[in-house]
Design a protein around this motif. Structure first.
Motif, PDB file in Angstrom:
ATOM      1  N   GLU A 191       0.820  -1.206   0.000  1.00 62.19           N
ATOM      2  CA  GLU A 191       0.000   0.000   0.000  1.00 62.19           C
ATOM      3  C   GLU A 191       0.859   1.263   0.000  1.00 62.19           C
ATOM      4  O   GLU A 191       0.554   2.240  -0.690  1.00 62.19           O
ATOM      5  N   ARG A 193       1.895  -0.159  -4.701  1.00 68.29           N
ATOM      6  CA  ARG A 193       0.656   0.168  -5.401  1.00 68.29           C
ATOM      7  C   ARG A 193       0.741   1.499  -6.136  1.00 68.29           C
ATOM      8  O   ARG A 193       0.417   1.571  -7.338  1.00 68.29           O
ATOM      9  N   ARG A 224      -4.585   6.378  -2.181  1.00 65.91           N
ATOM     10  CA  ARG A 224      -5.777   6.030  -1.434  1.00 65.91           C
ATOM     11  C   ARG A 224      -6.396   7.297  -0.851  1.00 65.91           C
ATOM     12  O   ARG A 224      -5.696   8.257  -0.529  1.00 65.91           O
ATOM     13  N   ARG A 261      -3.975  -1.586  11.245  1.00 70.92           N
ATOM     14  CA  ARG A 261      -5.245  -1.939  10.653  1.00 70.92           C
ATOM     15  C   ARG A 261      -6.374  -1.372  11.498  1.00 70.92           C
ATOM     16  O   ARG A 261      -6.306  -1.379  12.727  1.00 70.92           O
ATOM     17  N   ASN A 288     -10.963  -1.969   7.119  1.00 73.35           N
ATOM     18  CA  ASN A 288     -11.290  -1.221   5.906  1.00 73.35           C
ATOM     19  C   ASN A 288     -10.429   0.019   5.750  1.00 73.35           C
ATOM     20  O   ASN A 288     -10.688   0.860   4.898  1.00 73.35           O
ATOM     21  N   CYS A 289      -9.378   0.119   6.610  1.00 77.35           N
ATOM     22  CA  CYS A 289      -8.512   1.287   6.546  1.00 77.35           C
ATOM     23  C   CYS A 289      -7.195   1.001   7.249  1.00 77.35           C
ATOM     24  O   CYS A 289      -7.036  -0.031   7.919  1.00 77.35           O
ATOM     25  N   LEU A 312      -9.083   1.796   2.552  1.00 76.43           N
ATOM     26  CA  LEU A 312      -8.705   0.699   1.663  1.00 76.43           C
ATOM     27  C   LEU A 312      -9.869   0.300   0.765  1.00 76.43           C
ATOM     28  O   LEU A 312     -11.016   0.517   1.083  1.00 76.43           O
TER      29      LEU A 312
END
Length: 279
Positions: free
Chosen positions: A184, A188, A202, A224, A256-257, A279
């Motif tokens: 990430e 990416r 992101r 996370r 989710n992040c 994310l």
């Protein structure tokens, strides 16, 4: 029976209502989905120039690794890094070739990887870059055009990059959460940029913590988390999911992040605003 007079211009589609002549219909860097392809056809284009998919060679290393579903022996673990990396890289539109569970032997590493370099635009490895007795990637690529360093972040400190036989190389740590966070943070955005994308980051928001958090001094910590939007907050609230350990993969599947604590922050209280990468 005509009950009303016709309005002048009714039911007529004027030239240029959708796209004006000499205007830009699709900008460079646009991702071509079904509507974009339809627009290209609608303005008379049978073909458009695109960036070809990158060809990425993914290799996981470690004598302790076993490919599922073979039974595990004492001291062995199932190999998961290449599965995650391949899926994440394919989702960006790249073509992926995978070499799994290369043993901690320099000659074997070179024997397996070198023949595949000619067909690769990028080599991504996981494992073998830290400070252990058998760091096969570091041993094989040191002095070959690849530099290794420890980044001030947690997880994902040990990293490496460079070129090997003319092919760009990114070497990631071996723990699965370190691999995903490194993907990430570094890989990416680089892959998307290389394929011509203009939006490679992101979405970043601010949120208030629902739990107290701590972080090691001098390292940017990525934890996370679960982000919940809220009309009464800055943008929402967020709380960590699972501990900071780089082996705790299950918590990542529930997140989710990523909660980002800067290098100069060692603790964050309940209610404090923090940066969050969605994310």
């Amino acid at each position: 029976t005509i009950s009303a007079p016709a309005r002048e211009g009714a039911h007529i589609r004027r030239t240029g209502e959708d796209v004006v002549a000499d205007s830009v219909a699709l900008h460079a860097g646009t991702v071509l989905g079904h509507s974009q392809l339809g627009l290209a056809a609608a303005v008379g284009l049978a073909e458009v120039r695109v960036h070809r998919p990158l060809r990425v060679l993914v290799a996981s290393t470690g004598t302790e690794l076993v490919d599922a579903p073979a039974p595990l022996r004492h001291g062995q673990i199932y190999e998961s890094n290449s599965v995650m990396l391949a899926a994440a890289i394919r989702a960006l539109g790249c073509e992926v070739d995978v070499v799994r569970s290369v043993v901690d032997d320099v000659e074997e590493f070179r024997k397996v990887i070198e023949p595949k370099l000619a067909d690769a635009d990028l080599l991504v490895t996981s494992g073998g870059v830290s400070a252990g007795a058998y760091e096969v990637v570091k041993d094989a690529l040191t002095g070959q055009g690849v530099e290794f360093a420890k980044i001030a972040m947690q997880p994902g400190g040990p990293q490496g990059c460079g070129r090997w036989q003319g092919v760009p190389v990114v070497t990631l740590p071996g723990n699965p959460v370190s691999v995903l966070v490194s993907f990430e943070a570094f890989l990416r955005p680089a892959l998307l940029t290389a394929m011509g994308h203009t939006d490679v980051s992101r979405r970043r928001v601010r949120a208030r913590l629902t739990e107290e958090m701590s972080s090691p001094a001098g390292r940017r910590q990525y934890r996370r988390g679960v982000f919940t939007p809220s009309e009464r907050e800055v943008t929402g609230i967020v709380g960590p999911r699972g501990g900071p350990g780089s082996h705790l993969l299950a918590a990542f599947t529930q997140a989710n992040c990523l909660i980002v604590l800067p290098e100069d922050v060692t603790s964050a209280a309940v209610g404090q605003e923090v940066d969050v990468l969605l994310l």
